[in-house]
Design an enzyme around this catalytic site. Sequence first.
Site, PDB file in Angstrom:
ATOM      1  N   ARG A  39      -8.024 -12.086  28.099  1.00  0.00           N
ATOM      2  CA  ARG A  39      -8.652 -10.770  28.017  1.00  0.00           C
ATOM      3  C   ARG A  39      -8.377 -10.063  29.346  1.00  0.00           C
ATOM      4  O   ARG A  39      -7.796 -10.621  30.261  1.00  0.00           O
ATOM      5  CB  ARG A  39     -10.142 -10.843  27.652  1.00  0.00           C
ATOM      6  CG  ARG A  39     -10.935 -12.007  28.099  1.00  0.00           C
ATOM      7  CD  ARG A  39     -11.120 -12.108  29.572  1.00  0.00           C
ATOM      8  NE  ARG A  39     -11.565 -10.847  30.132  1.00  0.00           N
ATOM      9  CZ  ARG A  39     -11.443 -10.488  31.389  1.00  0.00           C
ATOM     10  NH1 ARG A  39     -10.849 -11.300  32.266  1.00  0.00           N
ATOM     11  NH2 ARG A  39     -11.863  -9.333  31.838  1.00  0.00           N
ATOM     12  N   ALA A  90      -7.267  -5.931  30.503  1.00  0.00           N
ATOM     13  CA  ALA A  90      -6.170  -5.090  30.023  1.00  0.00           C
ATOM     14  C   ALA A  90      -4.770  -5.523  30.480  1.00  0.00           C
ATOM     15  O   ALA A  90      -3.886  -5.767  29.633  1.00  0.00           O
ATOM     16  CB  ALA A  90      -6.448  -3.639  30.414  1.00  0.00           C
ATOM     17  N   ARG A 116      -6.279  -5.753  19.605  1.00  0.00           N
ATOM     18  CA  ARG A 116      -7.410  -5.054  20.242  1.00  0.00           C
ATOM     19  C   ARG A 116      -6.998  -3.592  20.455  1.00  0.00           C
ATOM     20  O   ARG A 116      -5.869  -3.338  20.892  1.00  0.00           O
ATOM     21  CB  ARG A 116      -7.792  -5.715  21.574  1.00  0.00           C
ATOM     22  CG  ARG A 116      -8.421  -7.090  21.389  1.00  0.00           C
ATOM     23  CD  ARG A 116      -9.018  -7.602  22.682  1.00  0.00           C
ATOM     24  NE  ARG A 116     -10.301  -6.997  22.954  1.00  0.00           N
ATOM     25  CZ  ARG A 116     -10.961  -7.187  24.111  1.00  0.00           C
ATOM     26  NH1 ARG A 116     -10.454  -7.943  25.053  1.00  0.00           N
ATOM     27  NH2 ARG A 116     -12.134  -6.608  24.311  1.00  0.00           N
ATOM     28  N   GLN A 121     -18.365 -11.682  31.169  1.00  0.00           N
ATOM     29  CA  GLN A 121     -17.168 -11.814  32.016  1.00  0.00           C
ATOM     30  C   GLN A 121     -17.546 -11.839  33.498  1.00  0.00           C
ATOM     31  O   GLN A 121     -16.859 -12.453  34.313  1.00  0.00           O
ATOM     32  CB  GLN A 121     -16.196 -10.640  31.774  1.00  0.00           C
ATOM     33  CG  GLN A 121     -15.504 -10.641  30.427  1.00  0.00           C
ATOM     34  CD  GLN A 121     -16.265  -9.834  29.395  1.00  0.00           C
ATOM     35  OE1 GLN A 121     -17.489  -9.734  29.443  1.00  0.00           O
ATOM     36  NE2 GLN A 121     -15.558  -9.286  28.430  1.00  0.00           N
ATOM     37  N   ASP A 162      -9.445   0.077  31.097  1.00  0.00           N
ATOM     38  CA  ASP A 162      -8.630  -0.339  29.943  1.00  0.00           C
ATOM     39  C   ASP A 162      -7.705   0.778  29.484  1.00  0.00           C
ATOM     40  O   ASP A 162      -6.596   0.530  29.038  1.00  0.00           O
ATOM     41  CB  ASP A 162      -9.530  -0.797  28.801  1.00  0.00           C
ATOM     42  CG  ASP A 162     -10.083  -2.167  29.125  1.00  0.00           C
ATOM     43  OD1 ASP A 162     -10.999  -2.240  29.955  1.00  0.00           O
ATOM     44  OD2 ASP A 162      -9.553  -3.166  28.606  1.00  0.00           O
ATOM     45  N   ASN A 182     -13.670   1.736  30.035  1.00  0.00           N
ATOM     46  CA  ASN A 182     -13.752   0.397  30.633  1.00  0.00           C
ATOM     47  C   ASN A 182     -14.916  -0.333  29.980  1.00  0.00           C
ATOM     48  O   ASN A 182     -15.615   0.215  29.127  1.00  0.00           O
ATOM     49  CB  ASN A 182     -13.930   0.501  32.155  1.00  0.00           C
ATOM     50  CG  ASN A 182     -13.734  -0.843  32.839  1.00  0.00           C
ATOM     51  OD1 ASN A 182     -12.726  -1.516  32.611  1.00  0.00           O
ATOM     52  ND2 ASN A 182     -14.677  -1.263  33.656  1.00  0.00           N
ATOM     53  N   LYS A 183     -15.115  -1.553  30.386  1.00  0.00           N
ATOM     54  CA  LYS A 183     -16.127  -2.414  29.765  1.00  0.00           C
ATOM     55  C   LYS A 183     -17.477  -1.714  29.625  1.00  0.00           C
ATOM     56  O   LYS A 183     -17.920  -1.015  30.531  1.00  0.00           O
ATOM     57  CB  LYS A 183     -16.246  -3.693  30.606  1.00  0.00           C
ATOM     58  CG  LYS A 183     -17.250  -4.711  30.132  1.00  0.00           C
ATOM     59  CD  LYS A 183     -17.071  -5.115  28.687  1.00  0.00           C
ATOM     60  CE  LYS A 183     -15.698  -5.652  28.365  1.00  0.00           C
ATOM     61  NZ  LYS A 183     -15.469  -5.806  26.909  1.00  0.00           N
TER      62      LYS A 183
END
Length: 355
Positions: free
Chosen positions: A46, A48, A89, A205, A246, A256-257
């Site tokens: 995982r 990017a 994804r 994460q 990302d 992003n996350k």
Amino acid sequence: MIPKRAIYQPPFVKFLDQRLLPDKIFYVKAKNAAQTAKAIKDMVLRGAPLIGCGAAFGYAIDLRFNKPASWTKLLKQTNKAAAVLKKSRPTALALFYAVDRLHKITLDFIAKNKNKPFNKKIYAKLIKLIENDANKITKEDIDSTVVMSNYGAKLLNKNSVVITHCNAGALATMGMGTSVGVITAAHKKGKIKYAYACETRPYLQGSRLTIWELMKEKVPSALICDNMAAHIIKTSNVNAIIVGADRIAANGDTANKIGTYALAILAKYHKIPFYVAAPVPTIDLKLKTGKEIEIEERGEKEVIFIKKQRIAPKGVKVRHPAFDMTPASLITALITENGIIQPVNQKNILNNINN
Ligand code: MRU
């Protein structure tokens, strides 16, 4: 040392299983595009840039696995490989960048050679071209993280207390990471007083990966739960927030996350800089603003369970957007391998890309 994230070793590409970190070092083998796509979807790998590098190896290994007998079959098979990888994804642009780049080599090769007889020798030539470029994508990723980290470190003052979110470290790339790369580079220059890693619910994460990396790099650091960020910023002299990305739209809006947007708002309120570090293949000039970025919605299990332990009632309804979009207006600067983009706007982004 952080273990290698992806190893291209025909007839397999091996991916470090990040789901088992930090407890166990184990590699998942993929022998074709479908198995690589599954590994990406299931979060074996995982982050990017790493997804991009991994998909490139997946495309290459698929060529070795499927041995088409004609130009037509080669076209069909590689179209399928590209499609299956790109479906894994939706948010990280690096995935699409890498697969499209390799697939274009194949399409150009077919166009150039299709009048020649299809045989093992000519097929081996294509495999070599693809493997070389997959390795080049990885090399570009490694190099960009080093350059970007050093640019980012220059932005940080001495005695910096920083917060980062999710994992944009070595584990999210083939190199030294993006935002965590900036922190470790700044640490080597003696600039980091303290770094906080948000745990990053639901997939953790931050607690499984980022704090592990920071500890390995001997950066003075602590893990915090996501909902502690505001309090820590207010009470612990945090003077910068730095995250990865990302996908970045042409105007600088950044996906992003999930949780990144909230941190950006906190940074604005507390008048501290909010930095995004990401390589150029994260910037999607086709998208005018972040509203056009597809935000992946993942399954409910990742929210309901932690390591097989149910933490919510049976039958509960769940939402699980895996990313959010931070508007450019909340981002102090973007850091790429081409330098610093500040203020964040389309003109400065274009200048940086063409640098
Ligand atoms: O869902 P993930 O773990 O792939 O999400 C990763 C992130 O959002 C990272 O912060 C981002 O990809 C930057 S990676 C250098």
